[in-house]
Design a protein around this motif. Sequence first.
Motif, PDB file in Angstrom:
ATOM      1  N   MET A 274      39.690  52.143  17.161  1.00  0.00           N
ATOM      2  CA  MET A 274      39.199  51.418  15.994  1.00  0.00           C
ATOM      3  C   MET A 274      40.356  51.112  15.059  1.00  0.00           C
ATOM      4  O   MET A 274      41.246  51.915  14.887  1.00  0.00           O
ATOM      5  CB  MET A 274      38.206  52.280  15.214  1.00  0.00           C
TER       6      MET A 274
ATOM      7  N   LEU B 190      48.561  52.041  17.532  1.00  0.00           N
ATOM      8  CA  LEU B 190      47.406  52.093  18.422  1.00  0.00           C
ATOM      9  C   LEU B 190      47.328  50.827  19.264  1.00  0.00           C
ATOM     10  O   LEU B 190      47.066  50.868  20.470  1.00  0.00           O
ATOM     11  CB  LEU B 190      46.122  52.256  17.587  1.00  0.00           C
TER      12      LEU B 190
ATOM     13  N   ASP C 163      50.073  50.985  21.930  1.00  0.00           N
ATOM     14  CA  ASP C 163      49.751  51.945  22.985  1.00  0.00           C
ATOM     15  C   ASP C 163      48.641  51.414  23.888  1.00  0.00           C
ATOM     16  O   ASP C 163      48.698  51.530  25.111  1.00  0.00           O
ATOM     17  CB  ASP C 163      49.309  53.287  22.378  1.00  0.00           C
ATOM     18  N   THR C 164      47.605  50.837  23.276  1.00  0.00           N
ATOM     19  CA  THR C 164      46.493  50.302  24.059  1.00  0.00           C
ATOM     20  C   THR C 164      46.965  49.149  24.929  1.00  0.00           C
ATOM     21  O   THR C 164      46.527  48.995  26.074  1.00  0.00           O
ATOM     22  CB  THR C 164      45.359  49.834  23.123  1.00  0.00           C
TER      23      THR C 164
ATOM     24  N   GLU D 257      49.630  48.832  26.444  1.00  0.00           N
ATOM     25  CA  GLU D 257      50.284  49.324  27.664  1.00  0.00           C
ATOM     26  C   GLU D 257      49.295  49.466  28.805  1.00  0.00           C
ATOM     27  O   GLU D 257      49.603  49.137  29.947  1.00  0.00           O
ATOM     28  CB  GLU D 257      50.942  50.675  27.397  1.00  0.00           C
ATOM     29  N   SER D 258      48.094  49.964  28.494  1.00  0.00           N
ATOM     30  CA  SER D 258      47.073  50.078  29.538  1.00  0.00           C
ATOM     31  C   SER D 258      46.661  48.714  30.046  1.00  0.00           C
ATOM     32  O   SER D 258      46.443  48.521  31.243  1.00  0.00           O
ATOM     33  CB  SER D 258      45.825  50.763  29.005  1.00  0.00           C
ATOM     34  N   PHE D 259      46.551  47.765  29.121  1.00  0.00           N
ATOM     35  CA  PHE D 259      46.128  46.432  29.546  1.00  0.00           C
ATOM     36  C   PHE D 259      47.213  45.749  30.359  1.00  0.00           C
ATOM     37  O   PHE D 259      46.926  44.944  31.233  1.00  0.00           O
ATOM     38  CB  PHE D 259      45.732  45.583  28.340  1.00  0.00           C
TER      39      PHE D 259
ATOM     40  N   GLU E  18      48.964  47.145  32.584  1.00  0.00           N
ATOM     41  CA  GLU E  18      48.758  47.626  33.949  1.00  0.00           C
ATOM     42  C   GLU E  18      47.637  46.843  34.614  1.00  0.00           C
ATOM     43  O   GLU E  18      47.725  46.475  35.787  1.00  0.00           O
ATOM     44  CB  GLU E  18      48.447  49.128  33.913  1.00  0.00           C
TER      45      GLU E  18
ATOM     46  N   THR F 273      34.770  45.592  29.829  1.00  0.00           N
ATOM     47  CA  THR F 273      34.667  46.148  28.488  1.00  0.00           C
ATOM     48  C   THR F 273      33.967  45.274  27.450  1.00  0.00           C
ATOM     49  O   THR F 273      33.173  45.767  26.671  1.00  0.00           O
ATOM     50  CB  THR F 273      36.073  46.462  27.974  1.00  0.00           C
TER      51      THR F 273
ATOM     52  N   TYR G 275      39.950  44.267  21.992  1.00  0.00           N
ATOM     53  CA  TYR G 275      39.260  45.498  22.366  1.00  0.00           C
ATOM     54  C   TYR G 275      39.067  46.386  21.155  1.00  0.00           C
ATOM     55  O   TYR G 275      37.991  46.928  20.919  1.00  0.00           O
ATOM     56  CB  TYR G 275      40.064  46.217  23.452  1.00  0.00           C
ATOM     57  N   LEU G 276      40.114  46.544  20.337  1.00  0.00           N
ATOM     58  CA  LEU G 276      40.031  47.459  19.199  1.00  0.00           C
ATOM     59  C   LEU G 276      39.167  46.897  18.085  1.00  0.00           C
ATOM     60  O   LEU G 276      38.556  47.643  17.333  1.00  0.00           O
ATOM     61  CB  LEU G 276      41.438  47.790  18.706  1.00  0.00           C
TER      62      LEU G 276
ATOM     63  N   GLY H 168      35.368  46.635  20.266  1.00  0.00           N
ATOM     64  CA  GLY H 168      34.878  47.689  21.148  1.00  0.00           C
ATOM     65  C   GLY H 168      33.897  48.636  20.511  1.00  0.00           C
ATOM     66  O   GLY H 168      32.967  49.102  21.139  1.00  0.00           O
ATOM     67  N   GLY H 169      34.073  48.950  19.228  1.00  0.00           N
ATOM     68  CA  GLY H 169      33.278  50.023  18.655  1.00  0.00           C
ATOM     69  C   GLY H 169      31.929  49.636  18.120  1.00  0.00           C
ATOM     70  O   GLY H 169      31.324  50.361  17.350  1.00  0.00           O
ATOM     71  N   GLU H 170      31.423  48.471  18.509  1.00  0.00           N
ATOM     72  CA  GLU H 170      30.124  48.075  17.947  1.00  0.00           C
ATOM     73  C   GLU H 170      29.092  47.945  19.032  1.00  0.00           C
ATOM     74  O   GLU H 170      29.407  47.718  20.184  1.00  0.00           O
ATOM     75  CB  GLU H 170      30.257  46.719  17.247  1.00  0.00           C
TER      76      GLU H 170
ATOM     77  N   PHE I  31      37.982  51.968  29.998  1.00  0.00           N
ATOM     78  CA  PHE I  31      37.468  50.609  29.814  1.00  0.00           C
ATOM     79  C   PHE I  31      36.201  50.341  30.608  1.00  0.00           C
ATOM     80  O   PHE I  31      35.617  49.278  30.512  1.00  0.00           O
ATOM     81  CB  PHE I  31      38.528  49.581  30.193  1.00  0.00           C
TER      82      PHE I  31
ATOM     83  N   LEU J  53      30.778  52.712  25.324  1.00  0.00           N
ATOM     84  CA  LEU J  53      31.774  52.169  24.381  1.00  0.00           C
ATOM     85  C   LEU J  53      31.145  51.806  23.056  1.00  0.00           C
ATOM     86  O   LEU J  53      31.768  51.871  22.014  1.00  0.00           O
ATOM     87  CB  LEU J  53      32.442  50.927  24.969  1.00  0.00           C
ATOM     88  N   ALA J  54      29.868  51.409  23.100  1.00  0.00           N
ATOM     89  CA  ALA J  54      29.193  50.975  21.880  1.00  0.00           C
ATOM     90  C   ALA J  54      29.120  52.111  20.872  1.00  0.00           C
ATOM     91  O   ALA J  54      29.178  51.896  19.670  1.00  0.00           O
ATOM     92  CB  ALA J  54      27.790  50.479  22.217  1.00  0.00           C
TER      93      ALA J  54
ATOM     94  N   LEU K 288      33.873  54.786  20.826  1.00  0.00           N
ATOM     95  CA  LEU K 288      35.151  54.160  21.186  1.00  0.00           C
ATOM     96  C   LEU K 288      36.217  55.236  21.301  1.00  0.00           C
ATOM     97  O   LEU K 288      36.501  55.934  20.355  1.00  0.00           O
ATOM     98  CB  LEU K 288      35.542  53.140  20.111  1.00  0.00           C
TER      99      LEU K 288
ATOM    100  N   VAL L 214      43.678  55.955  25.281  1.00  0.00           N
ATOM    101  CA  VAL L 214      43.663  55.390  26.628  1.00  0.00           C
ATOM    102  C   VAL L 214      44.953  55.754  27.352  1.00  0.00           C
ATOM    103  O   VAL L 214      46.007  55.876  26.764  1.00  0.00           O
ATOM    104  CB  VAL L 214      43.507  53.855  26.602  1.00  0.00           C
TER     105      VAL L 214
ATOM    106  N   ARG M  27      47.267  55.087  31.158  1.00  0.00           N
ATOM    107  CA  ARG M  27      47.438  54.069  32.182  1.00  0.00           C
ATOM    108  C   ARG M  27      46.885  54.574  33.498  1.00  0.00           C
ATOM    109  O   ARG M  27      47.063  55.725  33.842  1.00  0.00           O
ATOM    110  CB  ARG M  27      48.930  53.756  32.355  1.00  0.00           C
TER     111      ARG M  27
END
Lengths: 311, 186
Positions: free
Chosen positions: A1, A20, A23-24, A26-28, A30, A41, A299-300, A303-305, B73, B78-79, B82, B86, B88
């Motif tokens: 968030m 944040l 860092d996030t 980096e995963s994407f 990949e 997602t 995503y950030l 994502g949280g809703e 992911f 997720l809702a 969150l 994360v 890798r």
Amino acid sequence: MLSTRHVIDIEDLSTDDIRLILDTAESFKEVNERRIKKLPTLRGRTVVNLFLEPSTRTRTSFELAAKRLSADGINFTASASATVKGESLADTAATLSAMACDLVIIRHKYAGAPRILAEKMDAHIVNGGDGMHQHPTQALLDLFSMRERFGTLEGLKVGIVGDIAHSRVAGSLIPALRMMGAEPIIIGPPTLMPASPEVHGARVTSSIDEVLPELDVAYMLRIQMERAEGMPFPSLREYSRLFGMNKRRLDAMPPKSIVMHPGPMNRGVEISAEVADSDRSLVLDQVNAGVAVRMAVMYLLLGGESSGVAS
Amino acid sequence: MNYRTKATVMDGDAINRAVTRIAHEILEANRGAGNIALVGVVTRGAALAEMLAEKIAHIEGKPVPVGTLDISFYRDDLATRLNPEVHRSDIPFDVEGRDLILVDDVLYTGRTIRSAMDAIMDYGRPCSVQLAVLVDRGHRELPIRADYVGKNVPSARRERVKVYFAPMDGRDSVEILELEDQEGAN
């Protein structure tokens, strides 16, 4: 968030938010390297690209980011939209609201347009570049690329060269670098500097050769050839001679230093073709990072809703 | 909410023996290590996968491919939850046609494994997907089951069952945790 609903100015984000996002991303990154570049997602969310100023790379980057997160992406481009018929931004905002869009990315000729949308809509707003003001996601992807190459942003000396006064890229990058502990140095002829460059809180110089030996990064801004009122310097050749990045200047920089450019490049003007294609140029890494960083921002933000039905 | 350890159901030795047994079971069911690959669900599943890979390599005399999977992911919650942390994923081998063994520490509702299967399918089409877990604590909410189980640990919903590994937690153990103010309640 994130601590903010919108990403309009880079200062909307806290330093924790920026970390944040990086860092996030980096995963994407990949995900973008494997065969099926898709995540479920943001399934069912609606993302609108409202690009009322020309763009290919930024718009495509955002479009790919939304699609790879399984969101539904819609594109509004300037010529194909009702703004040609004279529809006001406020009315466009109302129309998009009525269609229950979750996130709007806006690029507009006038600074402040994203704020207007944010006031009139419930959706999250991301600034894709407003006038000469800010372009926060560009700054974020630049930070990502630098961090990836150097391992950290702390203490990096980044020279930003060119049309600082009219650059929304610089408008976001300079504060972003300061927030993350790096040291921006702005370089260019006085005619391309803002009236009070000291408000940027950065060292200012009109001699690129003087600072080259201390730079970790040389960030070259595009000379905007399409500007109506003409060039604020005698000729492109003179600009290139005094401020362009070429092999001689690259060699004057420290051995591990790099050259960056937000694109599109004017080869032979602010950057020579030789340098642009060399292994010290991070230009393609920046583009690669762009999709991952924009995925992270979406995503950030979204994502949280509650998205209604769980996948 | 603070949890405290109510009981330790496995210590380091018990874990080690269970992992050895699971390694043998995997090799028996798959007739050797020829086509298998292990994929650990981050973070502790990944540590467990490394342990299993070592045992299998020791028994068979040749290495087995290991990958790690981050399912953040693909979660279905997720809702409401969150998860900013994360990691890798890293699958350094071709998934196509492999007998994949998903590895996780605790099997509970089954939703993590559902997410893991969705994630792994985006890497290719395995020949089969099997599941190895150190602990099965019951309370499945989806029709998912483990092929290899270290220990069955019946638990109450209000309890937590945690696996700890020395490199990240300082000790090897499987513990049942309960809320701190549940002193007399059973």
